[in-house]
Design a protein around this motif. Structure first.
Motif, mmCIF file in Angstrom:
data_model
loop_
_atom_site.group_PDB
_atom_site.id
_atom_site.type_symbol
_atom_site.label_atom_id
_atom_site.label_comp_id
_atom_site.label_asym_id
_atom_site.label_seq_id
_atom_site.Cartn_x
_atom_site.Cartn_y
_atom_site.Cartn_z
ATOM 1 N N ASN A 76 0.864 -1.176 0.000
ATOM 2 C CA ASN A 76 0.000 0.000 0.000
ATOM 3 C C ASN A 76 0.905 1.232 0.000
ATOM 4 O O ASN A 76 1.602 1.490 0.977
ATOM 5 N N ARG A 77 0.902 2.004 -1.049
ATOM 6 C CA ARG A 77 1.802 3.163 -1.190
ATOM 7 C C ARG A 77 1.566 4.230 -0.129
ATOM 8 O O ARG A 77 2.419 5.058 0.120
ATOM 9 N N GLU A 78 0.409 4.218 0.509
ATOM 10 C CA GLU A 78 0.127 5.187 1.580
ATOM 11 C C GLU A 78 1.060 4.966 2.776
ATOM 12 O O GLU A 78 1.284 5.874 3.559
ATOM 13 N N ASP A 79 1.575 3.747 2.928
ATOM 14 C CA ASP A 79 2.408 3.401 4.080
ATOM 15 C C ASP A 79 3.841 3.901 3.962
ATOM 16 O O ASP A 79 4.606 3.801 4.919
ATOM 17 N N GLY A 149 0.588 9.972 6.847
ATOM 18 C CA GLY A 149 0.454 8.787 7.691
ATOM 19 C C GLY A 149 1.387 7.650 7.356
ATOM 20 O O GLY A 149 1.112 6.503 7.724
ATOM 21 N N ALA A 150 2.487 7.943 6.675
ATOM 22 C CA ALA A 150 3.448 6.898 6.317
ATOM 23 C C ALA A 150 4.075 6.295 7.568
ATOM 24 O O ALA A 150 4.312 6.988 8.556
ATOM 25 N N LYS A 151 4.342 5.006 7.509
ATOM 26 C CA LYS A 151 5.037 4.300 8.590
ATOM 27 C C LYS A 151 6.530 4.210 8.307
ATOM 28 O O LYS A 151 7.336 3.996 9.208
ATOM 29 N N LEU A 152 6.876 4.324 7.041
ATOM 30 C CA LEU A 152 8.253 4.172 6.597
ATOM 31 C C LEU A 152 8.602 5.329 5.678
ATOM 32 O O LEU A 152 7.845 5.627 4.753
ATOM 33 N N LEU A 153 9.716 5.989 5.957
ATOM 34 C CA LEU A 153 10.232 7.021 5.055
ATOM 35 C C LEU A 153 11.435 6.457 4.327
ATOM 36 O O LEU A 153 12.309 5.838 4.942
ATOM 37 N N ILE A 154 11.475 6.677 3.020
ATOM 38 C CA ILE A 154 12.629 6.309 2.205
ATOM 39 C C ILE A 154 13.114 7.598 1.559
ATOM 40 O O ILE A 154 12.388 8.216 0.775
ATOM 41 N N LEU A 155 14.318 7.994 1.943
ATOM 42 C CA LEU A 155 14.869 9.281 1.524
ATOM 43 C C LEU A 155 16.169 9.063 0.773
ATOM 44 O O LEU A 155 17.128 8.513 1.325
ATOM 45 N N ASP A 156 16.212 9.490 -0.475
ATOM 46 C CA ASP A 156 17.400 9.328 -1.311
ATOM 47 C C ASP A 156 18.105 10.673 -1.428
ATOM 48 O O ASP A 156 17.632 11.563 -2.136
ATOM 49 N N GLU A 157 19.218 10.815 -0.714
ATOM 50 C CA GLU A 157 20.010 12.054 -0.726
ATOM 51 C C GLU A 157 19.170 13.259 -0.295
ATOM 52 O O GLU A 157 19.368 14.366 -0.776
ATOM 53 N N GLU A 180 7.634 7.697 17.029
ATOM 54 C CA GLU A 180 6.229 7.306 16.929
ATOM 55 C C GLU A 180 6.177 5.801 16.683
ATOM 56 O O GLU A 180 7.015 5.248 15.974
ATOM 57 N N GLU A 181 5.212 5.148 17.279
ATOM 58 C CA GLU A 181 5.143 3.692 17.218
ATOM 59 C C GLU A 181 5.101 3.173 15.789
ATOM 60 O O GLU A 181 4.300 3.609 14.961
ATOM 61 N N GLY A 182 5.990 2.230 15.512
ATOM 62 C CA GLY A 182 5.978 1.545 14.226
ATOM 63 C C GLY A 182 6.529 2.332 13.053
ATOM 64 O O GLY A 182 6.189 2.038 11.919
ATOM 65 N N HIS A 183 7.361 3.334 13.290
ATOM 66 C CA HIS A 183 7.923 4.144 12.206
ATOM 67 C C HIS A 183 9.419 3.890 12.046
ATOM 68 O O HIS A 183 10.115 3.704 13.035
ATOM 69 N N SER A 184 9.875 3.923 10.816
ATOM 70 C CA SER A 184 11.297 3.732 10.502
ATOM 71 C C SER A 184 11.679 4.572 9.297
ATOM 72 O O SER A 184 10.814 5.039 8.549
ATOM 73 N N ILE A 185 13.009 4.725 9.101
ATOM 74 C CA ILE A 185 13.526 5.521 7.993
ATOM 75 C C ILE A 185 14.722 4.813 7.367
ATOM 76 O O ILE A 185 15.599 4.327 8.076
ATOM 77 N N LEU A 186 14.752 4.787 6.038
ATOM 78 C CA LEU A 186 15.937 4.410 5.268
ATOM 79 C C LEU A 186 16.371 5.667 4.542
ATOM 80 O O LEU A 186 15.593 6.260 3.784
ATOM 81 N N ILE A 187 17.609 6.112 4.794
ATOM 82 C CA ILE A 187 18.106 7.339 4.177
ATOM 83 C C ILE A 187 19.449 7.066 3.517
ATOM 84 O O ILE A 187 20.360 6.534 4.149
#
Length: 190
Positions: A76-79, A149-157, A180-187
């Motif tokens: 689900n792209r909203e996540d 309302g994303a649970k995961l952020l993906i950040l490229d540069e 915040e509960e259940g959140h993560s980031i890939l940067i």
């Protein structure tokens, strides 16, 4: 007894070949809930290609990608909140107009959070995207990514082009996001 951590992203033996001079070759890693994971390497190392593979913008030659417990092609792209090296907002839109577009694209669009982030990041609401500095464009992209309302952020540069003070503000915001509960980031960064 510690909290059970689950994987937000799991990549196993990912391969994408582009001939003899470039390949994403047998990459495996995990991002678990509550983590900020830096995906580091020099320019041309395959970071952006890997992110495009994760987002199903290009197809892998082999390997598996799971996001939030699902095959990445069924997500689900909203996540997911995404900011690529090129933010991708039409150049003729102002931040106010971006808000109006996004509320029609995302069912969980949070207008008040978006405007709060605009204020926090000192993003002008009435200046068209084309006229913003690279740093301001990135900040607007991050504000969008964090407002549906994303649970995961993906950040490229996503922090490139930001001055050190603003970069520190963005890093603080990202750190708060993972609390915040259940959140993560890939940067990714070079």
């Amino acid at each position: 007894m510690g909290e059970i951590r689950s994987d937000m992203i799991e990549i196993n033996n990912l391969v994408k070949n582009y001939g003899p001079k470039f390949a994403v070759d047998d990459i495996s890693f995990k991002v678990t809930k509550g983590e900020i994971v830096g995906f580091l390497g020099p320019n041309g190392a395959g970071k952006s290609t890997t992110i495009k593979l994760i987002l199903d913008l290009i197809r892998p030659d082999s390997g598996s990608i799971t996001i939030l417990g699902k095959d990445h092609t069924k997500l689900n792209r909203e996540d997911i909140g995404v900011v690529l090296d090129e933010v991708g907002i039409p150049e003729c839109l102002t931040a106010t107009q971006v808000d109006k577009v996004m509320k029609n694209l995302f069912k969980n669009w949070d207008m008040s959070r978006f405007h709060c982030l605009l204020t926090q990041l000192s993003i002008p609401e009435d200046k068209i995207f084309k006229e913003l500095s690279r740093g301001m464009k990135m900040k607007l992209g991050i504000a969008v990514a964090m407002s549906h309302g994303a649970k995961l952020l993906i950040l490229d540069e996503a922090t490139s082009g930001l001055d050190p003070v603003v970069r520190d503000e963005v890093v603080t915001m990202l750190s708060e996001f993972t609390r915040e509960e259940g959140h993560s980031i890939l940067i990714s960064s070079h």
